[in-house]
Scaffold this motif. Structure first.
Motif, mmCIF file in Angstrom:
data_model
loop_
_atom_site.group_PDB
_atom_site.id
_atom_site.type_symbol
_atom_site.label_atom_id
_atom_site.label_comp_id
_atom_site.label_asym_id
_atom_site.label_seq_id
_atom_site.Cartn_x
_atom_site.Cartn_y
_atom_site.Cartn_z
ATOM 1 N N ASP A 435 44.445 51.966 48.235
ATOM 2 C CA ASP A 435 45.465 52.276 47.247
ATOM 3 C C ASP A 435 44.798 52.364 45.885
ATOM 4 O OD1 ASP A 435 47.849 52.795 46.101
ATOM 5 O OD2 ASP A 435 48.857 50.954 46.722
ATOM 6 N N PHE A 436 45.595 52.740 44.884
ATOM 7 C CA PHE A 436 45.037 52.799 43.540
ATOM 8 C C PHE A 436 44.567 51.409 43.139
ATOM 9 C CE2 PHE A 436 44.998 52.817 38.979
ATOM 10 C CZ PHE A 436 44.481 54.063 38.674
ATOM 11 N N PRO A 437 43.320 51.274 42.687
ATOM 12 C CA PRO A 437 42.778 49.927 42.447
ATOM 13 C C PRO A 437 43.356 49.294 41.195
ATOM 14 C CG PRO A 437 41.180 51.610 41.829
ATOM 15 C CD PRO A 437 42.337 52.341 42.447
ATOM 16 N N ILE A 438 43.889 48.090 41.346
ATOM 17 C CA ILE A 438 44.289 47.240 40.224
ATOM 18 C C ILE A 438 43.360 46.037 40.293
ATOM 19 C CG2 ILE A 438 46.168 46.075 39.057
ATOM 20 C CD1 ILE A 438 46.599 49.059 39.454
ATOM 21 N N LEU A 439 42.311 46.080 39.511
ATOM 22 C CA LEU A 439 41.199 45.131 39.624
ATOM 23 C C LEU A 439 41.288 44.102 38.505
ATOM 24 C CD1 LEU A 439 38.535 44.335 40.991
ATOM 25 C CD2 LEU A 439 37.379 45.994 39.524
ATOM 26 N N ALA A 440 41.283 42.832 38.884
ATOM 27 C CA ALA A 440 41.352 41.730 37.923
ATOM 28 C C ALA A 440 40.055 40.948 37.955
ATOM 29 C CB ALA A 440 42.533 40.805 38.236
ATOM 30 N N ASP A 544 52.054 41.817 34.161
ATOM 31 C CA ASP A 544 50.693 42.337 34.063
ATOM 32 C C ASP A 544 49.931 42.254 35.376
ATOM 33 O OD1 ASP A 544 51.003 43.015 31.447
ATOM 34 O OD2 ASP A 544 50.076 41.201 30.653
ATOM 35 N N PHE A 545 50.182 41.230 36.189
ATOM 36 C CA PHE A 545 49.290 40.952 37.315
ATOM 37 C C PHE A 545 49.994 40.849 38.667
ATOM 38 C CE2 PHE A 545 47.260 39.174 33.524
ATOM 39 C CZ PHE A 545 46.005 39.746 33.605
ATOM 40 N N TYR A 546 51.263 41.185 38.754
ATOM 41 C CA TYR A 546 51.938 40.997 40.040
ATOM 42 C C TYR A 546 51.443 41.979 41.097
ATOM 43 C CZ TYR A 546 54.880 45.134 39.465
ATOM 44 O OH TYR A 546 55.327 46.422 39.334
ATOM 45 N N ASP A 547 50.894 43.130 40.709
ATOM 46 C CA ASP A 547 50.469 44.133 41.684
ATOM 47 C C ASP A 547 48.961 44.261 41.765
ATOM 48 O OD1 ASP A 547 50.226 45.072 39.162
ATOM 49 O OD2 ASP A 547 51.123 47.035 39.528
ATOM 50 N N VAL A 548 48.220 43.238 41.373
ATOM 51 C CA VAL A 548 46.764 43.258 41.518
ATOM 52 C C VAL A 548 46.416 43.270 43.005
ATOM 53 C CG1 VAL A 548 44.675 41.880 41.198
ATOM 54 C CG2 VAL A 548 46.280 42.156 39.320
ATOM 55 N N MET A 700 44.241 41.481 49.799
ATOM 56 C CA MET A 700 43.493 41.712 48.567
ATOM 57 C C MET A 700 42.009 41.573 48.862
ATOM 58 S SD MET A 700 45.878 39.532 45.929
ATOM 59 C CE MET A 700 44.769 39.829 44.544
ATOM 60 N N CYS A 701 41.217 42.450 48.278
ATOM 61 C CA CYS A 701 39.778 42.438 48.517
ATOM 62 C C CYS A 701 39.063 41.706 47.383
ATOM 63 C CB CYS A 701 39.232 43.846 48.685
ATOM 64 S SG CYS A 701 39.161 44.790 47.153
ATOM 65 N N VAL A 702 37.871 41.227 47.678
ATOM 66 C CA VAL A 702 37.071 40.449 46.739
ATOM 67 C C VAL A 702 35.751 41.174 46.529
ATOM 68 C CG1 VAL A 702 36.031 38.208 46.246
ATOM 69 C CG2 VAL A 702 38.140 38.331 47.583
ATOM 70 N N LEU A 703 35.455 41.492 45.280
ATOM 71 C CA LEU A 703 34.176 42.099 44.918
ATOM 72 C C LEU A 703 33.275 41.006 44.365
ATOM 73 C CD1 LEU A 703 35.474 45.286 43.074
ATOM 74 C CD2 LEU A 703 35.202 44.903 45.509
ATOM 75 N N GLN A 763 44.876 31.389 42.132
ATOM 76 C CA GLN A 763 46.215 30.803 42.122
ATOM 77 C C GLN A 763 47.105 31.474 41.089
ATOM 78 O OE1 GLN A 763 46.391 26.646 41.020
ATOM 79 N NE2 GLN A 763 48.193 26.274 42.287
ATOM 80 N N LEU A 764 46.546 31.849 39.946
ATOM 81 C CA LEU A 764 47.330 32.559 38.942
ATOM 82 C C LEU A 764 47.783 33.920 39.458
ATOM 83 C CD1 LEU A 764 45.347 31.816 35.660
ATOM 84 C CD2 LEU A 764 47.620 30.992 36.247
ATOM 85 N N LEU A 765 46.884 34.661 40.090
ATOM 86 C CA LEU A 765 47.235 36.003 40.561
ATOM 87 C C LEU A 765 48.269 35.955 41.672
ATOM 88 C CD1 LEU A 765 43.679 37.595 40.593
ATOM 89 C CD2 LEU A 765 45.443 37.833 38.856
ATOM 90 N N LEU A 766 48.073 35.059 42.628
ATOM 91 C CA LEU A 766 49.052 34.948 43.709
ATOM 92 C C LEU A 766 50.354 34.346 43.200
ATOM 93 C CD1 LEU A 766 46.805 33.740 46.672
ATOM 94 C CD2 LEU A 766 47.466 36.061 46.032
ATOM 95 N N GLY A 767 50.261 33.459 42.212
ATOM 96 C CA GLY A 767 51.477 32.902 41.629
ATOM 97 C C GLY A 767 52.307 33.952 40.914
#
Length: 830
Positions: A435-440, A544-548, A700-703, A763-767
């Motif tokens: 999908d379109f990357p939303i990278l945090a 800002d981060f719910y769809d990362v 979610m993938c991890v770089l 935890q912040l991103l999943l929260g």
């Protein structure tokens, strides 16, 4: 017979099957035969060579052979194997060919026939370049807004999607939600209380030195006891107020500002707590009077509606005025925002309160209409709405006080940010997601700005009220005017009846717990985040981060200090163990390796002895290379040593014996000589394992950026029991992009921050995802309560049963919906 000079053309004509069989005729100028002239056979026949003849012979020698002039398109390609994929035969060319040339046997004696000649319309199966992946990629870059392909086509190793139809759905660009108040940094958001605003100061001028400051002998870097008037370098730290400019939100740049914000937060929390107590007491008393009238509960005689209607109306009006005075800022701000077309939760509460006050004031002059239940007083619902609004504000201030300590004390010094560069995000995540990357990622910062803006940012409930309040207002006006005109002949006071119906519409759509649908999950989440030293300032963080869908971290985040332990060391040649450890410690410290903590423990108190590393380089998945004291130092895997022709390596069997139990061997070489072998043991962190499993559930993938040969996809997947498809180790060519997005900055604008640890970051991103889900559920329930309440009221009015729409009915109605909302939102896992 005389000897004849033959050229190439004569030879070809002799063996050409199409050549004519006519006998050769002598040329007119040919020399006579020997039999005719009587010349002896031994005497050669000579003929003078002219320049024209010599030129003609040279042209014949340089002329192309017929085989060279034969065009490949003149051959039937489908009939021979080695030209089966050439272009199609043109009909015009085949028509010009000789019948003998059409037979492949006549031209190719040794060709193996494969199949008979195909149809004349033969076309080779060649894909056009316009359909290639590269052509599509270039085409998509030209029209970025209308992407016609999904990322799965370009990334064969992409993670599986939840829905199969996603493969046919074009990827859509993420539209980041930005609160309007945050778009203009110079504009003060209406949601920030007045107590947190200040008059801006003039920027402090830099220190200026007088002429003799260049020759001063006073050490200004230490605390001195000299008289300041004797110093030739002076600094004026006084800040000048700019009273002609509008107020702005306080910042945390200066210590006095931080202290002021802390003091204001504590004072506001105290005042809101007191307001909750007062409004709660008023709501309980007002509601009890309404319930006592409906169910005959014990109450003072002069407070009964049936016995003293004017006293009852007066008491309700008094309670409403006290509640309005207690929440004056909410009432005034809500009404102002309504006229500014920026309604929020305060607007809904203020309109409900104001409409109830107007109806109660009108009924005070016509208490008989209240006693006969022609009209009703809905003050308990207004007070209940103000109470819910104040509780929501109290949760915001409590969250601000909780987060302020970590921000002001710079404990949460890593801002959570998104990669805004689309091309860079696509390049980094290529081959991982579909999908379109939303990278945090995380970025270290000295100070996060806009603390108050993000803390008091609008949430999902405010967006709902912005649309709902004007609609409810219009419906209330239409219904009240229509019914007042319709029942005017039978009413004692049309104005009193109209105001009562107007307040009834707002009471039906009060949404008493609308401010809690977002603040309650945020309150629950921040209490958990604070344990991992992470902060989520406000609901803007959720937007800002719910769809990362991907994160980018360094390998040290997955393998914190203590994850890599040294099992043994084997020294080779004449290397000293201290030198080997110092070289390894210097190289790993310079590279930021996960093993720097391992060697740091070995040189505790000797950090000053670390050596300078020059010309550092990282060889892909092999190890580190650098120059220390003009010596080339290699630190990495066995393959790295083999690639650099380092001799003296232990045998593979010996290495396997030393690395039993999943340990890893790391070699160190200095100046081309094997110096040491470090046997290390890598253990995964339980906290990292838990949050990696949670990321896997969310797909979610991890770089990972790594400078270590021991950090591989297989090892990460095995240690943490996750799929290799969700992890990508960035190649060295992408390390520059990684550094650009994670480089430390002095100030940054971020709504979430953490201490740089992987558990708090994830935890912040999943929260954010969980909080948004809970808030959406709460808004849906409150919307249903408003719509259903308005429908019930309109149905009762259409049936001329307005007398049944008492305050008691709406009190019980909103209490039930509040309980359902709080139960549904509060039990959601954050």
């Amino acid at each position: 017979m005389a000897k004849r000079d033959l050229n190439l053309e004569d030879i070809l004509k002799e063996y050409d099957p199409n050549a004519s069989k006519e006998p050769e005729q002598a040329a007119p100028d040919a020399a006579p035969k020997p039999e005719q002239t009587g010349t002896p056979l031994t005497q050669p026949v000579t003929r003078p060579i002219t320049p024209q003849t010599r030129k003609r012979r040279q042209d014949k020698l340089h002329r192309r052979a017929p085989a060279d002039t034969f065009k490949p398109s003149d051959v039937k390609k489908p009939e021979v194997s080695f030209i089966n994929s050439a272009a199609a035969i043109e009909a015009a060319q085949r028509a010009k060919m000789n019948p003998e040339q059409e037979k492949p046997q006549a031209n190719y004696d040794t060709v193996v026939m494969k199949r008979p000649a195909p149809d004349v319309d033969y076309q080779p199966m060649i894909r056009k370049m316009s359909n290639s992946t590269r052509a599509k990629e270039m085409q998509s870059k030209k029209r970025r807004r209308h992407v016609q392909f999904t990322y799965e086509r370009e990334s064969p190793n992409a993670m599986p999607r939840k829905h199969a139809e996603a493969e046919q759905t074009p990827s859509k660009r993420k539209v980041r939600v930005v609160v309007e108040d945050l778009q203009d940094p110079n504009k003060v958001p209406d949601s920030i209380p007045e107590t947190f605003l200040e008059t801006p100061y003039q920027a402090v001028q830099p220190t200026e030195c007088v002429s003799k400051a260049e020759k001063t002998s006073i050490d200004l870097s230490n605390h001195r006891t000299e008289d300041p008037n004797e110093l030739d370098v002076k600094f004026n730290g006084e800040r000048i107020l700019l009273e002609d400019q509008p107020k702005r939100a306080r910042s945390l740049d200066h210590e006095e500002d931080a202290k002021a914000v802390r003091r204001e937060i504590l004072e506001m929390r105290s005042s809101l707590s007191l307001r909750v107590l007062v409004l709660g007491l008023l709501a309980v008393i007002s509601g009890y009077l309404a319930l006592a009238d409906s169910y005959g509960l014990p109450v003072f005689f002069n407070m009964r509606l049936a016995a003293a209607p004017r006293s009852y109306v007066g008491m309700q009006l008094l309670f409403g005025l006290l509640g309005t005075a207690t929440a004056a800022s909410v009432i005034g701000g809500g009404i102002r925002k309504l006229f500014q077309l920026r309604a929020d939760c305060d607007t809904l509460a203020s309109m409900t309160t104001v409409s109830s006050l107007g109806a109660a004031a009108a009924c005070l002059f016509h208490p008989g209409m209240v006693q006969s239940h022609v009209v009703h007083i809905y003050m308990p619902i207004a007070l209940l709405t103000l109470l819910g609004n104040t509780v929501g504000q109290l949760l915001i201030v409590r969250r601000a006080a909780r987060n302020f300590h970590l921000i002001a004390d710079k404990v949460a010094d890593h801002a959570v940010v998104c990669v805004e560069n689309e091309k860079r995000a696509e390049s980094l995540t290529r081959g991982t997601i579909g999908d379109f990357p939303i990278l945090a990622t995380m970025r270290k910062t000295e100070q996060t700005v806009d603390f108050l803006r993000y803390t008091f940012s609008t949430d999902l409930a405010d967006k709902f009220c912005r649309m709902a309040c004007p609609i409810i207002l219009v419906i209330s006006i239409i219904v009240s005017i229509f019914l007042s005109i319709l029942r005017a002949p039978s009413l004692e006071s049309t104005l009193c009846f109209g105001l009562s119906v107007f307040s009834m519409c707002f009471a039906a759509c009060a949404c008493a717990s609308i401010t809690l649908v977002a603040n309650l999950p945020l309150e629950k989440g921040t209490k958990k985040f604070i344990k991992n030293k992470a902060v989520m300032l406000g609901y803007q963080s959720v937007d800002d981060f719910y769809d990362v869908n991907s994160i980018m971290v360094d390998a040290s985040a997955l393998f914190p200090e203590g994850s890599v332990q040294l099992s043994s060391i084997k020294i080779f040649s004449d290397t000293k163990i201290d030198d080997a450890i110092l070289d390894a410690a210097s190289l790993t410290r310079h590279a930021g390796s996960v093993m720097q903590g391992l060697f740091s423990n070995a040189i505790v108190g000797k950090e000053g002895m670390l050596r300078k590393v020059e010309n550092f380089a990282y060889e892909e998945s092999l190890g580190l290379c650098g120059w220390i004291n003009n010596k080339r130092v290699l630190f990495g895997s066995r393959e790295l040593m083999t690639g650099h022709n380092i001799e003296g390596l232990p045998t593979k069997t010996k290495e396997n014996e030393l690395t039993e139990g999943g340990r890893e061997a790391i070699y160190l070489s200095v100046s081309g000589n094997l110096a040491a072998m470090f046997v290390v043991d890598i253990k995964g962190s339980k906290a990292v394992r838990y949050w990696l499993k949670e990321l896997e559930k969310q797909e979610m993938c991890v770089l990972v950026r790594s400078h270590d040969a021991i950090i591989t996809l297989y090892r990460i997947a095995k240690l943490y029991d996750i799929s290799q498809e969700m992890v990508k180790i960035l190649p060295s060519r992408m390390h520059e992009d990684f550094n650009a997005e994670t480089a430390p900055v002095k100030h940054t604008n971020a709504s979430m921050a953490c201490a740089g640890r992987f558990p708090g970051f994830v935890q912040l991103l999943l929260g954010a995802k969980s909080i948004r889900s809970a808030a959406c559920l709460g808004v849906i329930l409150q919307t249903a309560s408003a719509c259903l309440g308005l429908v019930i009221a309109l149905v009762y009015l259409s049936m001329q049963a307005y007398a049944e729409l008492s305050a008691t009915l709406f009190i019980l109605y909103h209490l039930i919906w509040t309980g359902v909302t709080l139960l549904s939102v509060g039990t959601r896992r954050i």
